[in-house]
Design an enzyme around this catalytic site. Structure first.
Site, PDB file in Angstrom:
ATOM      1  N   CYS A  15      23.275  34.177 -22.023  1.00 13.85           N
ATOM      2  CA  CYS A  15      22.901  32.929 -21.351  1.00 13.85           C
ATOM      3  C   CYS A  15      24.119  32.347 -20.639  1.00 13.85           C
ATOM      4  O   CYS A  15      24.535  32.853 -19.605  1.00 13.85           O
ATOM      5  CB  CYS A  15      22.295  31.957 -22.361  1.00 13.85           C
ATOM      6  SG  CYS A  15      21.371  30.597 -21.598  1.00 13.85           S
TER       7      CYS A  15
ATOM      8  N   HIS B  21      18.052  35.488 -24.357  1.00 11.98           N
ATOM      9  CA  HIS B  21      18.662  35.481 -25.695  1.00 11.98           C
ATOM     10  C   HIS B  21      18.105  36.652 -26.512  1.00 11.98           C
ATOM     11  O   HIS B  21      17.116  36.504 -27.229  1.00 11.98           O
ATOM     12  CB  HIS B  21      18.361  34.165 -26.413  1.00 11.98           C
ATOM     13  CG  HIS B  21      19.087  32.988 -25.868  1.00 11.98           C
ATOM     14  ND1 HIS B  21      20.268  32.519 -26.406  1.00 11.98           N
ATOM     15  CD2 HIS B  21      18.810  32.176 -24.818  1.00 11.98           C
ATOM     16  CE1 HIS B  21      20.686  31.468 -25.725  1.00 11.98           C
ATOM     17  NE2 HIS B  21      19.815  31.242 -24.745  1.00 11.98           N
TER      18      HIS B  21
ATOM     19  N   GLU C 225      19.099  37.923 -29.172  1.00 14.35           N
ATOM     20  CA  GLU C 225      19.241  37.762 -30.629  1.00 14.35           C
ATOM     21  C   GLU C 225      17.967  37.266 -31.294  1.00 14.35           C
ATOM     22  O   GLU C 225      17.745  37.518 -32.482  1.00 14.35           O
ATOM     23  CB  GLU C 225      20.392  36.799 -30.948  1.00 14.35           C
ATOM     24  CG  GLU C 225      20.167  35.344 -30.578  1.00 14.35           C
ATOM     25  CD  GLU C 225      20.616  34.983 -29.171  1.00 14.35           C
ATOM     26  OE1 GLU C 225      20.867  33.786 -28.914  1.00 14.35           O
ATOM     27  OE2 GLU C 225      20.701  35.894 -28.325  1.00 14.35           O
TER      28      GLU C 225
END
Length: 634
Positions: A401, A528, A530
């Site tokens: 990001c 993102h 993750e």
């Protein structure tokens, strides 16, 4: 539908989130379909506007919901996909009740906490619990509910009253209460003390709820006489008292529950002991193998985490977990070096020279560098310096990001010699605005006005590292949370200078992934990754970072190419208008923030709206080194 309620007593941070997740894992391993709900008693509608220093990271769901980090634990442990409605807050409940009152749904009655707020809570739970979250048809078998906060908190009272009523509403055999409490050891005495748990259970009973199972947190295993005393004074069977002592990594928690027969206690209360005539037994071979494998890892891999919230590891919880998943898959012991980005800046060399020296020492000693997402201009120059060091010294780099935007700004300044390159977030009058505010965003309202949720990214370059890591897929879906984007008008200049934009959205104008082809591993992602990483299915980009940092990238890319992901192969990606209307995809759930007139008409013209706490290490599942420095909240 069966319900398991997890509450906490004595102190916060005991681990209700991981306990609830682990209970779900054990029940799922017994052959049951599980969903989860997190109740947060704060007045915020969602977690989107809160500082990471308040409640840790903001976890983002597929539907764009900005929720508590515990929902991330649920998704990782259970491998499910939740929605924003699986996170109940006081703000959502009151907003729903007030909307009903304004429409006249209560027919002139006085609207009160009891019964209207408590009924809304119960209705919300029943409605959301029926939604499948595992990709299968039909409702789940069990819903695990975690009540945030600690028993006795004023803000929790309406929820406790509602849940007390709910236990009678669903009836005997359909509701099980698991109370997580603390059994401390006073250093002076050296004895495990039961009094805090006794008082916690007494307070819970006074509010109309009685625990069926006690989950006792402690540093060491409970002594047998302590269990006897807890059983006597808390009116809980000894067989229903479970000890969750500190372990080497949190993947051991479901195994602790299994070994102490916690599943039998819960299934007995819920009258689910048998599948047909066969007793249910959890099948946790994969969890056992993973937990054991982690404990045996010896070869370290050092990753420098360059951020502004390094004073609280929960601010980057999903990033830490994604790194952990990838490091275990690559058979490396993860060591995270926390580097406050402001300590890398030139001004820090004069103001705090020792911190400056330590920060650079950690950065230069790392095998890989990761710059996660963030907001605000504090520490940005330090992140730019970290990206520059990684690029110039061929150190594996992953920017997420803001970390991707930082890499773009650094490239513009250092390679393209655009000294005025910057993001309009940090300098609205930048002469070379590399990163700009997205036109569909709101500059007046903060909540739920970003580009949120799952979006598709199409690969533009065949054979790039990112595409290989994703198994040569034509496109991928990842979760987003940002207000700013790379300026599409400057992309041709960047590409002529050598920076590749290998991933774009369906319009072809929104940049999603960048790469430096000549670099060992230099990748930035606007999304993102993750948030979709799982213990058994690490995020490809994190896997690539760990592989590059440990000298295993080429074999990994070869394996990924030999095991392609099953994604649709579009013949030609349709070029869509980037900003079709000021309002896109009105969300069904209650969200916090800006509601335009158009969206307000769409929403309210209808009859009504639709519907970890464990310490980050729980022992020492991640080795960390902190650069000690006070960090102010933004």
């Amino acid at each position: 539908m069966k319900y398991v309620l997890v509450t906490g007593g004595v102190v916060s941070g005991l681990g209700k989130g991981v306990t609830a997740s682990s209970i779900g894992v054990v029940l799922k391993a017994c052959g049951l379909r599980v969903t989860t709900i997190k109740i947060d008693p704060y007045l915020n509608t969602d977690a989107g506007t809160m500082s990471p220093f308040e409640h840790g990271e903001v976890f983002v769901l597929d539907d764009g919901g900005e929720v508590d980090l515990d929902l991330g634990n649920y998704e990782r442990f259970l491998d499910i996909k939740l929605t924003r409605d699986n996170n109940i807050t006081t703000g959502k409940i009151y907003q729903a009740v007030i909307n009903k009152e304004r429409r006249g749904d209560y027919l002139g009655k006085t609207v009160q906490v009891v019964p209207h707020i408590t009924d809304e809570i119960q209705d919300w739970i029943e409605r959301v619990a029926m939604n499948p979250v595992d990709g299968k048809e039909g409702p789940p078998d069990v819903c695990v509910i975690e009540l945030g906060g600690t028993i006795g908190d004023i803000e929790s009272m309406p929820f406790i009253e509602a849940l007390g009523q709910f236990s009678y509403r669903v009836g005997h055999g359909n509701f099980c209460l698991v109370h997580v409490s603390l059994v401390p050891v006073l250093n002076v005495v050296g004895e495990q003390k039961t009094k805090p748990t006794q008082h916690s259970v007494r307070g819970l009973r006074g509010l109309g709820l009685a625990p069926d199972v006690l989950a006792c947190r402690s540093t060491e295993p409970l002594e047998e006489h302590v269990k006897v005393k807890l059983s006597q004074f808390c009116h809980v069977l000894i067989s229903n008292i479970v000890n969750l002592h500190d372990v080497t990594n949190i993947w051991h928690i479901p195994l602790l529950l299994r070994d102490q027969k916690a599943h039998e206690a819960i299934l007995k209360v819920l009258e689910l002991q048998y599948a047909g005539k066969v007793p249910r037994e959890p099948k946790l071979a994969e969890w056992t193998e993973r937990a054991t494998k982690f404990d045996k890892l010896k070869t370290p891999v050092n990753i420098a985490m360059v951020g502004k919230y390094t004073g609280l590891s929960d601010s980057y919880l999903s990033v830490l977990k994604a790194l952990l998943h990838a490091s275990v898959a690559m058979e490396r012991k993860l060591i995270v070096d926390w580097v406050p980005s402001c300590d890398l800046e030139d001004s820090s060399a004069k103001e705090t020279p020792e911190a400056h020296k330590k920060a650079w020492k950690l950065l230069k000693g790392a095998d890989g560098i990761l710059v996660p997402g963030g907001f605000g201009d504090r520490g940005v120059q330090g992140k730019i310096l970290a990206a520059k060091y990684a690029r110039e010294n061929n150190v594996p780099y992953l920017g997420i990001c803001l970390g991707m935007q930082i890499a773009v700004i650094e490239f513009a300044r250092s390679v393209m010699k655009l000294r005025g390159a910057n993001s309009t977030e940090f300098d609205p009058a930048a002469t070379s605005p590399c990163v700009i505010f997205m036109p569909e965003g709101s500059k007046t309202h903060m909540g739920a006005t970003m580009r949120l949720g799952s979006r598709r990214t199409y690969f533009q370059v065949i054979g790039c590292k990112s595409a290989k890591l994703y198994g040569n897929a034509a496109s991928v879906e990842e979760r987003h949370r940002h207000r700013y984007e790379v300026n599409p008008d400057m992309v041709p200049d960047f590409e002529r200078a050598g920076l590749q934009f290998v991933g774009k959205d369906e319009s072809g104008r929104r940049m999603e992934i960048i790469e430096l082809p000549s670099h060992k591993f230099f990748i930035g992602a606007q999304f993102h990754p993750e948030f979709k990483s799982r213990p058994g299915k690490p995020s490809p980009l994190f896997l690539g970072l760990i592989a590059a940092a440990s000298g295993q990238l080429e074999p990994l890319l070869q394996r990924s190419c030999n095991n392609p992901m099953k994604t649709p192969m579009p013949g030609k990606v349709p070029k869509r208008k980037l900003y079709p209307t000021p309002v896109k995809n009105p969300l069904n759930g209650l969200v916090n923030g800006f509601v335009s007139d158009q969206l307000r008409r769409l929403r309210f013209s209808k009859p009504g709206p639709s519907s970890s706490d464990l310490p980050a290490t729980h022992g020492s599942d991640i080795l960390t080194r902190n650069v000690l420095r006070s960090v102010e909240a933004d």
